[in-house]
Design a protein around this motif. Structure first.
Motif, PDB file in Angstrom:
ATOM      1  N   ASN A 185      -8.171   7.516  -7.787  1.00 26.20           N
ATOM      2  CA  ASN A 185      -8.801   7.981  -9.021  1.00 26.20           C
ATOM      3  C   ASN A 185      -8.515   7.029 -10.182  1.00 26.20           C
ATOM      4  O   ASN A 185      -8.165   7.436 -11.281  1.00 26.20           O
ATOM      5  N   GLU A 186      -8.611   5.734  -9.883  1.00 28.95           N
ATOM      6  CA  GLU A 186      -8.444   4.629 -10.832  1.00 28.95           C
ATOM      7  C   GLU A 186      -7.036   4.487 -11.400  1.00 28.95           C
ATOM      8  O   GLU A 186      -6.824   3.832 -12.409  1.00 28.95           O
ATOM      9  N   SER A 187      -6.048   5.107 -10.751  1.00 28.88           N
ATOM     10  CA  SER A 187      -4.650   4.950 -11.149  1.00 28.88           C
ATOM     11  C   SER A 187      -3.896   4.282 -10.009  1.00 28.88           C
ATOM     12  O   SER A 187      -4.203   4.500  -8.835  1.00 28.88           O
ATOM     13  N   ASN A 188      -2.888   3.500 -10.349  1.00 28.05           N
ATOM     14  CA  ASN A 188      -2.081   2.855  -9.317  1.00 28.05           C
ATOM     15  C   ASN A 188      -1.370   3.913  -8.485  1.00 28.05           C
ATOM     16  O   ASN A 188      -0.874   4.904  -9.005  1.00 28.05           O
ATOM     17  N   VAL A 189      -1.330   3.709  -7.198  1.00 28.48           N
ATOM     18  CA  VAL A 189      -0.630   4.611  -6.299  1.00 28.48           C
ATOM     19  C   VAL A 189       0.829   4.170  -6.245  1.00 28.48           C
ATOM     20  O   VAL A 189       1.128   3.053  -5.853  1.00 28.48           O
ATOM     21  N   THR A 190       1.735   5.079  -6.655  1.00 29.07           N
ATOM     22  CA  THR A 190       3.154   4.743  -6.678  1.00 29.07           C
ATOM     23  C   THR A 190       3.947   5.541  -5.653  1.00 29.07           C
ATOM     24  O   THR A 190       5.111   5.279  -5.441  1.00 29.07           O
TER      25      THR A 190
ATOM     26  N   ASP B 213      -3.528  -4.041  -3.461  1.00 29.49           N
ATOM     27  CA  ASP B 213      -3.428  -3.137  -4.611  1.00 29.49           C
ATOM     28  C   ASP B 213      -4.277  -1.913  -4.302  1.00 29.49           C
ATOM     29  O   ASP B 213      -5.484  -2.045  -4.040  1.00 29.49           O
TER      30      ASP B 213
ATOM     31  N   LYS C 150      -5.549   1.993  -5.458  1.00 28.47           N
ATOM     32  CA  LYS C 150      -5.703   2.920  -6.594  1.00 28.47           C
ATOM     33  C   LYS C 150      -6.300   4.231  -6.098  1.00 28.47           C
ATOM     34  O   LYS C 150      -7.133   4.247  -5.196  1.00 28.47           O
TER      35      LYS C 150
ATOM     36  N   VAL D 278       0.136  12.040  -2.506  1.00 29.70           N
ATOM     37  CA  VAL D 278      -0.369  12.483  -3.797  1.00 29.70           C
ATOM     38  C   VAL D 278      -1.001  13.845  -3.586  1.00 29.70           C
ATOM     39  O   VAL D 278      -1.800  14.035  -2.663  1.00 29.70           O
TER      40      VAL D 278
END
Length: 112
Positions: free
Chosen positions: A82-87, A78, A80, A91
Motif C-alpha cells: 500500500n505504497e509504504s515500505n514493508v518493515t 525493495d 512496498k 502485516v
C-alpha cells in the motif's frame, strides 16, 4: 577460464594475451604446438580478453577477443505494501482492506 592457441610452427612462438590493460603471461606448450594458460579473472565487472600469436618468422595471427562480465553483487529488492515500505514479515489488514504489493529490483550489472 582456460586460454589456448594452436601453432604449427613449434619453435620460438610468442603468445600475447591481455585482459584490458593487464598482461596475461605464463602460457605453456603441451603437447607440441598447443599453448595453454589457465587464467582467473577475479574482479567484478566487464573483462575483455585479447590473444594473438607471433611465430619466429615474425608473422602475427589475427587478434581474437572474448568479453564477459563477472557479477558478484546481489540485486537489491525493495518491497512496498500500500505504497509504504514493508518493515515486518507479517502485516495485518482490516476486513475489506486491500493489499497492493509492489516491488523494485535493482541490479548494478543489469546493463552488462
Amino acid at each position: 577460464m582456460t586460454l589456448s592457441a594452436v601453432d604449427y610452427q613449434i619453435d620460438d612462438t610468442c603468445i600475447t594475451a591481455a585482459d584490458g590493460t593487464e598482461s596475461i603471461s605464463g602460457f605453456t606448450e603441451s603437447p607440441a604446438g598447443t599453448w595453454k594458460k589457465t587464467y582467473t579473472a577475479e574482479t567484478e565487472g566487464e573483462h575483455n580478453i585479447s590473444i594473438s600469436a607471433t611465430d619466429k618468422g615474425n608473422l602475427q595471427s589475427h587478434t581474437k577477443e572474448v568479453s564477459f562480465v563477472i557479477d558478484k553483487t546481489a540485486p537489491l529488492l525493495d518491497v512496498k505494501l500500500n505504497e509504504s515500505n514493508v518493515t515486518a514479515e507479517k502485516v495485518m489488514l482490516k476486513d475489506g482492506e486491500n493489499a497492493v504489493i509492489s516491488f523494485t529490483v535493482t541490479d548494478s550489472n543489469e546493463d552488462t
